[in-house]
Design an enzyme around this catalytic site. Structure first.
Site, PDB file in Angstrom:
ATOM      1  N   GLU A 172      37.354  13.532  26.185  1.00 42.50           N
ATOM      2  CA  GLU A 172      36.472  12.650  27.218  1.00 42.50           C
ATOM      3  C   GLU A 172      37.473  11.728  27.867  1.00 42.50           C
ATOM      4  O   GLU A 172      37.137  10.502  27.775  1.00 42.50           O
ATOM      5  CB  GLU A 172      35.333  12.269  26.439  1.00 42.50           C
ATOM      6  CG  GLU A 172      34.237  13.228  25.903  1.00 42.50           C
ATOM      7  CD  GLU A 172      33.174  12.705  25.327  1.00 42.50           C
ATOM      8  OE1 GLU A 172      32.983  11.441  25.294  1.00 42.50           O
ATOM      9  OE2 GLU A 172      32.073  13.382  24.985  1.00 42.50           O
ATOM     10  N   GLU A 283      31.290  19.935  22.572  1.00 41.25           N
ATOM     11  CA  GLU A 283      30.421  19.159  22.375  1.00 41.25           C
ATOM     12  C   GLU A 283      28.985  19.508  22.981  1.00 41.25           C
ATOM     13  O   GLU A 283      29.205  19.381  24.240  1.00 41.25           O
ATOM     14  CB  GLU A 283      30.870  17.806  22.313  1.00 41.25           C
ATOM     15  CG  GLU A 283      31.730  17.220  21.412  1.00 41.25           C
ATOM     16  CD  GLU A 283      31.995  15.549  21.269  1.00 41.25           C
ATOM     17  OE1 GLU A 283      30.890  14.915  21.735  1.00 41.25           O
ATOM     18  OE2 GLU A 283      32.939  15.132  21.335  1.00 41.25           O
TER      19      GLU A 283
END
Length: 495
Positions: A172, A283
């Site tokens: 991320e 995810e």
């Protein structure tokens, strides 16, 4: 396990909720893409015996083939540390984890994170375990670490094996919590990492951008193309709480402001952006809150079934976050049901979410066209040889209307079934948290309590009544709010 009686089923039924399927029509291939990878938390947890026991069970019972976790390069793994102002490389702990995974038939989906303190450009940290998320102060030293590490794995496990792994760069990077949040910084890190990996072997798979909320996919592909960099796969993340509600809203409010199939719509967009490259969501979950009570409740099972079935044809991998509550980003908990991400709780007790993946794992690999529509109920028909499964979910977001529904299934061109059974997940079935609450929500469990909760989490097969006449098979089942049912029909072998 069935009761069969003849019945006339009108073609224009006035039943409340009706779905129809013609078993005489060939279906489409249905690969189990959600089993490609599952998430975990922090790399050092994989050295624990209880983590390994739960991982083995998730592989054996749910079919997961890879696992992804953060922090493989963190100081607590000892991968690279400063010893008397000299770099000390130690891959022993990483090897112990990967040795275990390979021994049970799994492989790593290698997230290359976070920054060893020796290489960090600043002291930016995240999580309870103090992961350093800064950029490397020297990209050459970072490249040396990556090439040494990957080269070591090739030497240890063999080139043929490591070519089957996936190397994902960082986690991320579009969020300031995991670095600068700037594209140019991540792209430079990716370039150095990809070149280091390919210097070991050109066929090793490397990809990114590993972003939150589908970010940077088009820009990442363009950057790699313009700079002759490999991008063997695209990875990103999404949660139904992404960008919904207002700053400071609680999770329930965020979910209430979401839309029922938002993850399918986001996956469609990402699929278009990724083009011909494999797309892996590394995810996703019912929410991004690590202390969300809904993670432990039947809501999660209904959400998982609907979301996975809607992702068909859009992704090559769909990694649920996470398989276990043995997890420590905020702190290591002790409460048995604390709203953690896991499919299993700390004691290895299966949550409704676990049972949802168990239902999905039992599905066949040919999905048939199912006709029907309803605001909260969805149904799918999946076949494998002489076994047919009808999967039904009754799902709505928090604060959206939902009621118990009587669902009617009509299957045309159906042989007379030899057996018919049903498995359920709802407030009354496979719901260990409900029993725990009834116990008074104890923070610590004794062995007898654990056994009782394991029993409450079970999802036994029960008899299912069906009707059959003129090669039309009928099923009637009531699905409570946020409930899931899997109806398994076995037919005599075809001639």
């Amino acid at each position: 396990m069935q009761s069969i009686r003849p019945a006339n089923i009108p073609s224009n039924s006035s039943m409340d909720v009706t779905f129809r399927c013609d078993l005489g029509v060939r279906g489409e291939d249905f690969p189990h893409f959600w089993e490609h990878t599952v998430g975990s938390g922090h790399a050092t947890l994989a050295l624990r015996a209880d983590w390994q026991a739960q991982m083995r069970r998730a592989h054996d019972e749910l079919g997961f083939r890879h696992v992804r976790f953060h922090g493989l390069l963190d100081d607590d793994m000892g991968t690279l540390i400063d010893q008397d102002n000299q770099p000390l490389y130690s891959f022993f702990n990483a090897d112990q984890i990967f040795d275990f995974l390979l021994s049970i038939g799994m492989r790593p989906f290698v997230e290359l994170s976070f920054m060893p303190t020796m290489l960090s450009s600043n002291g930016q940290i995240i999580f309870h375990y103090r992961a350093n998320v800064s950029a490397p102060k020297d990209s050459g030293q970072w490249s040396t670490l990556i090439s040494k590490l990957v080269g070591h794995w090739v030497d240890r496990y063999g080139l043929e094996e490591v070519r089957q792994w996936f190397f994902e760069v960082w986690n991320e990077p579009n969020l300031e919590a995991f670095g600068s949040g700037k594209q140019e910084d991540y792209f430079q890190l990716y370039a150095a990492t990809a070149k280091a990996i390919k210097s070991v072997d050109i066929q090793l798979k490397v990809g990114g951008p590993a972003t939150a909320a589908n970010a940077w996919i088009e820009e990442f592909i363009a950057y790699c193309s313009q700079n002759s960099l490999p991008a063997d796969f695209i990875s990103t993340h999404h949660y139904p709480t992404d960008a919904f509600g207002k700053t400071g809203d609680d999770t329930e409010t965020q979910l209430s402001e979401s839309t029922r199939s938002v993850l399918r719509e986001e996956a469609r967009t990402a699929r278009q952006q990724a083009g011909d490259r494999p797309l892996y969501y590394t995810e996703w979950c019912t929410s991004s809150n690590p202390r969300d009570p809904l993670h432990d409740e039947p809501y999660a099972a209904a959400f998982i079934v609907k979301t996975v079935m809607e992702a068909r044809g859009l992704v090559q991998g769909y990694s649920y976050w996470t398989f276990s509550d043995i997890f420590e980003e905020n702190y290591f908990p002790s409460e048995p049901f604390h709203g953690g991400f896991g499919l299993m709780n700390l004691h290895g007790i299966a949550k409704p979410a676990y049972r949802a993946f168990e239902m999905l794992h039992r599905l066949g690999t040919e999905i048939l066209f199912m006709q029907g529509d309803h605001p909260t109920v969805d149904s799918w028909c999946v076949r494998h040889g002489n076994v047919l499964t009808v999967l039904i979910s009754n799902f709505a977001l928090p604060r959206h209307p939902i009621t118990s529904e009587t669902v009617h299934i009509e299957l045309k061109n159906a042989p007379r079934p030899a057996t018919a059974s049903i498995q359920r997940v709802d407030t009354e079935n496979a719901n260990a948290k409900a029993l725990w609450v009834g116990m008074g929500s104890p923070e610590y469990l004794n062995p007898a309590m654990v056994e009782r909760l394991h029993s409450a989490s079970a999802m036994p097969e029960q008899e299912q009544t069906v009707t059959w006449r003129d090669r039309t098979l009928g099923i009637e089942v009531t699905i409570p709010p946020l409930g899931v049912a899997s109806i398994r029909l076995e037919f005599a072998p075809f001639a």
